[in-house]
Design a protein around this motif. Structure first.
Motif, PDB file in Angstrom:
ATOM      1  N   THR A  76       0.838  -1.206   0.000  1.00 55.05           N
ATOM      2  CA  THR A  76       0.000   0.000   0.000  1.00 55.05           C
ATOM      3  C   THR A  76       0.873   1.256   0.000  1.00 55.05           C
ATOM      4  O   THR A  76       0.581   2.222  -0.716  1.00 55.05           O
ATOM      5  N   ILE A  77       1.935   1.238   0.787  1.00 50.55           N
ATOM      6  CA  ILE A  77       2.855   2.385   0.825  1.00 50.55           C
ATOM      7  C   ILE A  77       3.493   2.590  -0.540  1.00 50.55           C
ATOM      8  O   ILE A  77       3.571   3.718  -1.051  1.00 50.55           O
ATOM      9  N   LYS A  78       3.937   1.491  -1.150  1.00 46.12           N
ATOM     10  CA  LYS A  78       4.571   1.598  -2.470  1.00 46.12           C
ATOM     11  C   LYS A  78       3.604   2.197  -3.491  1.00 46.12           C
ATOM     12  O   LYS A  78       3.978   3.055  -4.301  1.00 46.12           O
ATOM     13  N   LYS A  79       2.349   1.768  -3.444  1.00 46.47           N
ATOM     14  CA  LYS A  79       1.355   2.277  -4.387  1.00 46.47           C
ATOM     15  C   LYS A  79       1.129   3.773  -4.182  1.00 46.47           C
ATOM     16  O   LYS A  79       1.078   4.549  -5.144  1.00 46.47           O
ATOM     17  N   ASP A 130     -15.956   7.610   7.075  1.00 46.85           N
ATOM     18  CA  ASP A 130     -15.936   6.250   6.526  1.00 46.85           C
ATOM     19  C   ASP A 130     -15.223   5.300   7.485  1.00 46.85           C
ATOM     20  O   ASP A 130     -15.711   4.194   7.778  1.00 46.85           O
ATOM     21  N   ILE A 131     -14.067   5.729   7.993  1.00 50.98           N
ATOM     22  CA  ILE A 131     -13.294   4.892   8.918  1.00 50.98           C
ATOM     23  C   ILE A 131     -14.084   4.624  10.191  1.00 50.98           C
ATOM     24  O   ILE A 131     -14.177   3.487  10.674  1.00 50.98           O
ATOM     25  N   ASP A 132     -14.654   5.680  10.766  1.00 53.48           N
ATOM     26  CA  ASP A 132     -15.385   5.545  12.029  1.00 53.48           C
ATOM     27  C   ASP A 132     -16.603   4.638  11.880  1.00 53.48           C
ATOM     28  O   ASP A 132     -16.849   3.770  12.728  1.00 53.48           O
ATOM     29  N   GLN A 133     -17.364   4.827  10.801  1.00 54.47           N
ATOM     30  CA  GLN A 133     -18.568   4.032  10.616  1.00 54.47           C
ATOM     31  C   GLN A 133     -18.239   2.575  10.314  1.00 54.47           C
ATOM     32  O   GLN A 133     -18.942   1.660  10.770  1.00 54.47           O
ATOM     33  N   SER A 134     -17.190   2.355   9.559  1.00 58.50           N
ATOM     34  CA  SER A 134     -16.772   0.984   9.266  1.00 58.50           C
ATOM     35  C   SER A 134     -16.369   0.269  10.551  1.00 58.50           C
ATOM     36  O   SER A 134     -16.764  -0.878  10.790  1.00 58.50           O
ATOM     37  N   ALA A 211      -8.723  -3.871  13.524  1.00 60.67           N
ATOM     38  CA  ALA A 211      -7.582  -2.992  13.790  1.00 60.67           C
ATOM     39  C   ALA A 211      -6.666  -2.901  12.573  1.00 60.67           C
ATOM     40  O   ALA A 211      -6.163  -1.814  12.241  1.00 60.67           O
ATOM     41  N   ASP A 212      -6.460  -4.023  11.894  1.00 58.52           N
ATOM     42  CA  ASP A 212      -5.613  -4.025  10.700  1.00 58.52           C
ATOM     43  C   ASP A 212      -6.219  -3.167   9.594  1.00 58.52           C
ATOM     44  O   ASP A 212      -5.516  -2.387   8.933  1.00 58.52           O
ATOM     45  N   GLU A 213      -7.523  -3.321   9.381  1.00 59.63           N
ATOM     46  CA  GLU A 213      -8.193  -2.557   8.326  1.00 59.63           C
ATOM     47  C   GLU A 213      -8.197  -1.065   8.654  1.00 59.63           C
ATOM     48  O   GLU A 213      -7.973  -0.221   7.769  1.00 59.63           O
ATOM     49  N   THR A 214      -8.437  -0.735   9.901  1.00 60.69           N
ATOM     50  CA  THR A 214      -8.445   0.669  10.315  1.00 60.69           C
ATOM     51  C   THR A 214      -7.070   1.295  10.140  1.00 60.69           C
ATOM     52  O   THR A 214      -6.954   2.443   9.675  1.00 60.69           O
ATOM     53  N   LEU A 215      -6.025   0.549  10.489  1.00 60.14           N
ATOM     54  CA  LEU A 215      -4.664   1.062  10.327  1.00 60.14           C
ATOM     55  C   LEU A 215      -4.368   1.349   8.864  1.00 60.14           C
ATOM     56  O   LEU A 215      -3.810   2.407   8.522  1.00 60.14           O
ATOM     57  N   GLU A 216      -4.750   0.423   7.976  1.00 59.70           N
ATOM     58  CA  GLU A 216      -4.506   0.650   6.556  1.00 59.70           C
ATOM     59  C   GLU A 216      -5.267   1.881   6.058  1.00 59.70           C
ATOM     60  O   GLU A 216      -4.714   2.702   5.306  1.00 59.70           O
ATOM     61  N   LYS A 217      -6.509   2.037   6.476  1.00 62.49           N
ATOM     62  CA  LYS A 217      -7.292   3.188   6.023  1.00 62.49           C
ATOM     63  C   LYS A 217      -6.709   4.501   6.534  1.00 62.49           C
ATOM     64  O   LYS A 217      -6.700   5.514   5.814  1.00 62.49           O
ATOM     65  N   GLN A 218      -6.237   4.503   7.756  1.00 60.91           N
ATOM     66  CA  GLN A 218      -5.620   5.716   8.291  1.00 60.91           C
ATOM     67  C   GLN A 218      -4.361   6.074   7.506  1.00 60.91           C
ATOM     68  O   GLN A 218      -4.101   7.254   7.222  1.00 60.91           O
ATOM     69  N   MET A 219      -3.609   5.047   7.129  1.00 61.93           N
ATOM     70  CA  MET A 219      -2.402   5.271   6.347  1.00 61.93           C
ATOM     71  C   MET A 219      -2.755   5.802   4.958  1.00 61.93           C
ATOM     72  O   MET A 219      -2.120   6.740   4.450  1.00 61.93           O
ATOM     73  N   VAL A 220      -3.774   5.224   4.339  1.00 59.36           N
ATOM     74  CA  VAL A 220      -4.215   5.689   3.020  1.00 59.36           C
ATOM     75  C   VAL A 220      -4.697   7.135   3.106  1.00 59.36           C
ATOM     76  O   VAL A 220      -4.414   7.947   2.219  1.00 59.36           O
ATOM     77  N   LEU A 221      -5.426   7.458   4.163  1.00 56.33           N
ATOM     78  CA  LEU A 221      -5.907   8.824   4.342  1.00 56.33           C
ATOM     79  C   LEU A 221      -4.751   9.822   4.373  1.00 56.33           C
ATOM     80  O   LEU A 221      -4.778  10.849   3.667  1.00 56.33           O
ATOM     81  N   GLU A 222      -3.734   9.509   5.156  1.00 54.69           N
ATOM     82  CA  GLU A 222      -2.584  10.402   5.236  1.00 54.69           C
ATOM     83  C   GLU A 222      -1.872  10.493   3.884  1.00 54.69           C
ATOM     84  O   GLU A 222      -1.389  11.562   3.493  1.00 54.69           O
ATOM     85  N   GLY A 223      -1.809   9.370   3.174  1.00 56.05           N
ATOM     86  CA  GLY A 223      -1.169   9.374   1.856  1.00 56.05           C
ATOM     87  C   GLY A 223      -1.912  10.247   0.859  1.00 56.05           C
ATOM     88  O   GLY A 223      -1.306  11.015   0.100  1.00 56.05           O
ATOM     89  N   ILE A 224      -3.226  10.153   0.850  1.00 51.88           N
ATOM     90  CA  ILE A 224      -4.037  10.955  -0.079  1.00 51.88           C
ATOM     91  C   ILE A 224      -3.892  12.439   0.222  1.00 51.88           C
ATOM     92  O   ILE A 224      -3.763  13.262  -0.701  1.00 51.88           O
TER      93      ILE A 224
END
Length: 254
Positions: A76-79, A130-134, A211-224
């Motif tokens: 995900t980071i590479k992308k 989206d993150i909170d509701q998920s 927790a894993d999914e939330t972490l990935e979404k938080q990382m994607v959010l910061e990336g965007i």
């Protein structure tokens, strides 16, 4: 499939039933009244405590426990770094084709808004919702299995009391003491097995998946947000690598 989850369940069941078989056999551990009290009672109170549409999805939640969504934070980071490099070089509109082909729906949603020129504060707010509701939906699903453990244990205790009452009322008839004692003991056994083989372990692994999914979404959010603001790809990578354990922080620029 998650090999650890599958092997753990199989190993637990094999050892438990193997120990029963080596002792007095499986037969003595099967008691219809006990099954009715614990299994039937647990299903009944679950129907009272949850909406039917929620209970109908229990099988799907088991599937998530056994076969979770594959999350690779390094990929995900590479992308995201690749998207950042292209946007910085050719402009953020150059990502439009890539965004349309993106398979990560959360990333696609955020990048689409960035490409469309949506305000940064709006993007962040919408993605955080989206993150909170998920996570809230996941917590509600996890609660089902927490309650399975609690309700089955309670039904086991109720069955124990039923069996003890029956035994005390038939103390004058030795032939009735055995079946009553079986109900008393086996209901506790069934309740403990359901709670500790199904309820608690599934709730725990689903919490980890969330927790894993939330972490990935938080990382994607910061990336965007970094892509939209035009941050240097190297700076973005350093920021995103902070989400990983130190041993996994490997830069693609080295």
């Amino acid at each position: 499939m998650d090999l650890g989850t599958v092997v753990g369940w199989v190993l637990t069941l094999v050892l438990l039933f193997g120990a029963m078989a080596i002792g007095v056999g499986i037969g003595p551990y099967i008691d219809i009244p006990s099954i009715m009290i614990v299994f039937g009672g647990t299903i009944g109170v679950m129907m009272v405590g949850f909406k039917m549409e929620t209970l109908k999805s229990v099988g799907k939640f088991y599937g998530i426990a056994v076969k979770p969504q594959q999350i690779n934070l390094s990929e995900t980071i590479k992308k995201l770094v690749d998207y950042s490099t292209k946007a910085r070089r050719d402009g953020i509109l150059a990502l439009e084709t890539d965004v349309n082909n993106e398979t990560n729906l959360f990333m696609k949603k955020g990048l689409s808004m960035a490409v469309d020129g949506t305000e940064p504060d709006t993007i962040r707010a919408l993605l955080e919702i989206d993150i909170d509701q998920s996570s809230s939906r996941h917590s509600a699903n996890i609660k089902i299995f927490d309650q399975v453990g609690g309700f089955s244990g309670s039904m086991g205790m109720i069955g124990t009391l039923i069996g003890l009452v029956a035994m005390l009322l038939n103390m004058s008839d030795p032939s009735a003491i055995g079946p009553s004692m079986a109900v008393a003991l086996l209901t506790t056994l069934y309740g403990a097995m359901i709670g500790n083989i199904i309820g608690a372990p599934v709730a725990n692994i689903l919490s980890i998946r969330d927790a894993d999914e939330t972490l990935e979404k938080q990382m994607v959010l910061e990336g965007i947000m970094a892509i939209q603001s035009g941050d240097n790809p190297r700076t973005l990578e350093v920021k995103l690598l902070a989400f990983l354990p130190p041993k996994d922080r490997k830069s693609q620029f080295e």
